[in-house]
Design a protein around this motif. Sequence first.
Motif, short mmCIF file in Angstrom:
data_model
loop_
_atom_site.label_atom_id
_atom_site.label_comp_id
_atom_site.label_asym_id
_atom_site.label_seq_id
_atom_site.Cartn_x
_atom_site.Cartn_y
_atom_site.Cartn_z
N PRO A 163 14.50 17.63 0.22
CA PRO A 163 13.96 17.70 1.58
C PRO A 163 12.61 16.98 1.69
N PRO A 164 12.26 16.52 2.90
CA PRO A 164 11.03 15.74 3.08
C PRO A 164 9.77 16.45 2.61
N ASP A 165 9.76 17.79 2.63
CA ASP A 165 8.53 18.49 2.22
C ASP A 165 8.55 18.86 0.73
N HIS A 166 9.52 18.36 0.00
CA HIS A 166 9.59 18.63 -1.45
C HIS A 166 8.46 17.87 -2.17
N PRO A 167 7.83 18.51 -3.17
CA PRO A 167 6.74 17.81 -3.89
C PRO A 167 7.18 16.50 -4.55
N ALA A 168 8.49 16.33 -4.73
CA ALA A 168 9.01 15.08 -5.31
C ALA A 168 8.46 13.86 -4.58
N TRP A 169 8.32 13.97 -3.28
CA TRP A 169 8.01 12.77 -2.48
C TRP A 169 6.55 12.38 -2.56
N GLU A 170 5.64 13.38 -2.66
CA GLU A 170 4.23 13.01 -2.85
C GLU A 170 4.05 12.31 -4.18
N LEU A 171 4.75 12.82 -5.19
CA LEU A 171 4.66 12.21 -6.52
C LEU A 171 5.27 10.80 -6.51
N GLU A 172 6.41 10.68 -5.85
CA GLU A 172 7.07 9.37 -5.74
C GLU A 172 6.15 8.36 -5.03
N ALA A 173 5.57 8.79 -3.94
CA ALA A 173 4.66 7.91 -3.19
C ALA A 173 3.44 7.56 -4.05
N HIS A 174 2.98 8.52 -4.83
CA HIS A 174 1.83 8.29 -5.70
C HIS A 174 2.13 7.18 -6.72
N TYR A 175 3.28 7.28 -7.39
CA TYR A 175 3.62 6.26 -8.39
C TYR A 175 3.83 4.89 -7.74
N LEU A 176 4.53 4.88 -6.62
CA LEU A 176 4.79 3.59 -5.98
C LEU A 176 3.48 2.98 -5.45
N ALA A 177 2.59 3.82 -4.93
CA ALA A 177 1.31 3.31 -4.44
C ALA A 177 0.46 2.74 -5.59
N LEU A 178 0.49 3.40 -6.75
CA LEU A 178 -0.22 2.85 -7.92
C LEU A 178 0.32 1.47 -8.27
N ALA A 179 1.65 1.36 -8.27
CA ALA A 179 2.27 0.07 -8.62
C ALA A 179 1.88 -1.00 -7.59
N LEU A 180 2.00 -0.66 -6.32
CA LEU A 180 1.69 -1.64 -5.27
C LEU A 180 0.24 -2.08 -5.34
N THR A 181 -0.65 -1.14 -5.64
CA THR A 181 -2.06 -1.49 -5.76
C THR A 181 -2.26 -2.50 -6.88
N ASN A 182 -1.55 -2.29 -7.99
CA ASN A 182 -1.64 -3.27 -9.08
C ASN A 182 -1.09 -4.63 -8.66
N PHE A 183 0.02 -4.63 -7.94
CA PHE A 183 0.59 -5.92 -7.51
C PHE A 183 -0.35 -6.61 -6.51
N ILE A 184 -0.96 -5.83 -5.62
CA ILE A 184 -1.87 -6.41 -4.63
C ILE A 184 -3.05 -7.07 -5.34
N CYS A 185 -3.58 -6.38 -6.33
CA CYS A 185 -4.75 -6.92 -7.05
C CYS A 185 -4.36 -8.08 -7.96
N THR A 186 -3.12 -8.16 -8.38
CA THR A 186 -2.72 -9.21 -9.32
C THR A 186 -2.23 -10.47 -8.61
N LEU A 187 -1.39 -10.27 -7.59
CA LEU A 187 -0.72 -11.42 -6.96
C LEU A 187 -1.27 -11.78 -5.59
N SER A 188 -2.05 -10.90 -5.01
CA SER A 188 -2.57 -11.12 -3.66
C SER A 188 -1.48 -11.46 -2.64
N PRO A 189 -0.45 -10.65 -2.58
CA PRO A 189 0.63 -10.94 -1.64
C PRO A 189 0.18 -10.79 -0.20
#
Length: 299
Positions: free
Chosen positions: A204-230
């Motif tokens: 369900p949308p309020d399951h803690p799974a999704w905050e954690l999922e968003a956290h990992y994906l946001a960390l990855a995206l931040t790395n890509f933004i700083c590396t490739l400047s998309p």
Amino acid sequence: MTPLFGGIEAGGTKFVCAVGSGPNDIRAQMRFPTTTPTETLSRASAFFSEQARQGELAALGVASFGPIDPNPASPGFGHITSTPKSGWAYTDVVGALQQALGVPVGFDTDVNGAGLAEHRWGAAQGLDTFIYLTVGTGVGGGGMVGGRLMHGLIHPEMGHIRIPHNPIDDPFPGTCPYHGDCLEGLASGPALEARWQQSAAALPPDHPAWELEAHYLALALTNFICTLSPQRILLGGGVMNQPHLLPRIRRKVLTLLHDYVQAPAILEHIDTYIAAPALGDQAGVLGAMALAMAAIAEP
Ligand code: ADP
Ligand code: ZN
């Protein structure tokens, strides 16, 4: 007469084959499960031979699961390389199709293909540096840098980057057979399902799974933004079917960047900066078709 192109979205679970000239002109499409290389590639060839009766194909494109060898100058060009998928390691995909169909074959990763399709017809039009990331059975990224699809040594493996993983907050060891807790190991659909012991679609949308999922994906995206400047990041794949995930990721990326990257595209337009692909579930097969077009385009 409009030239016709063939596209194969070669996935680890299914193949999608189509003939046409673009998103508004798909003449025929067929999907079937990925079984052995011989059976699967014969089925694809048979589909295109049959379709060719209605008009010659100018070229074929394959947007493939990986890892692959996309370098036309390499002896291994056109092969799927070290995949753990049973029976498929070192399969000569391009060779088999070229032999059966006798047309030029473009070959790239599924995510570079989808990125090329988004560039041609979708949400990356007019950009020269962008990322297409899929979060599904695996996590993979491609796209363009300076107007060219990303290759380099082989091709990017954005799903296998290492991100901070605190085992106290998240004791799950990760599912990647090579790295355990790389991005894919922590945030793919199967990782979600293994960590929470239920189908990702049913969490369900309020399951803690999704905050954690968003956290990992946001960390990855931040790395890509700083590396490739998309100039933009497109997020596709089955897991992104959760409509609440994109807004959470955007918020967390802004927090993680902490106003450091001073770009209006990020600071004022995060909703279009981190966005959904425009071609939806057709991005894969249209990507393959776009690779076919690129295979015969003038350099
Ligand atoms: P593939 O990566 O094999 O091409 P998908 O991108 O469709 O295929 O990803 C499939 C994965 O996405 C599955 O592992 C499943 O866990 C996850 N998934 C599919 N639908 C949803 C959904 N509605 N919500 C969350 N996760 C989903
Ligand atoms: Zn990994």
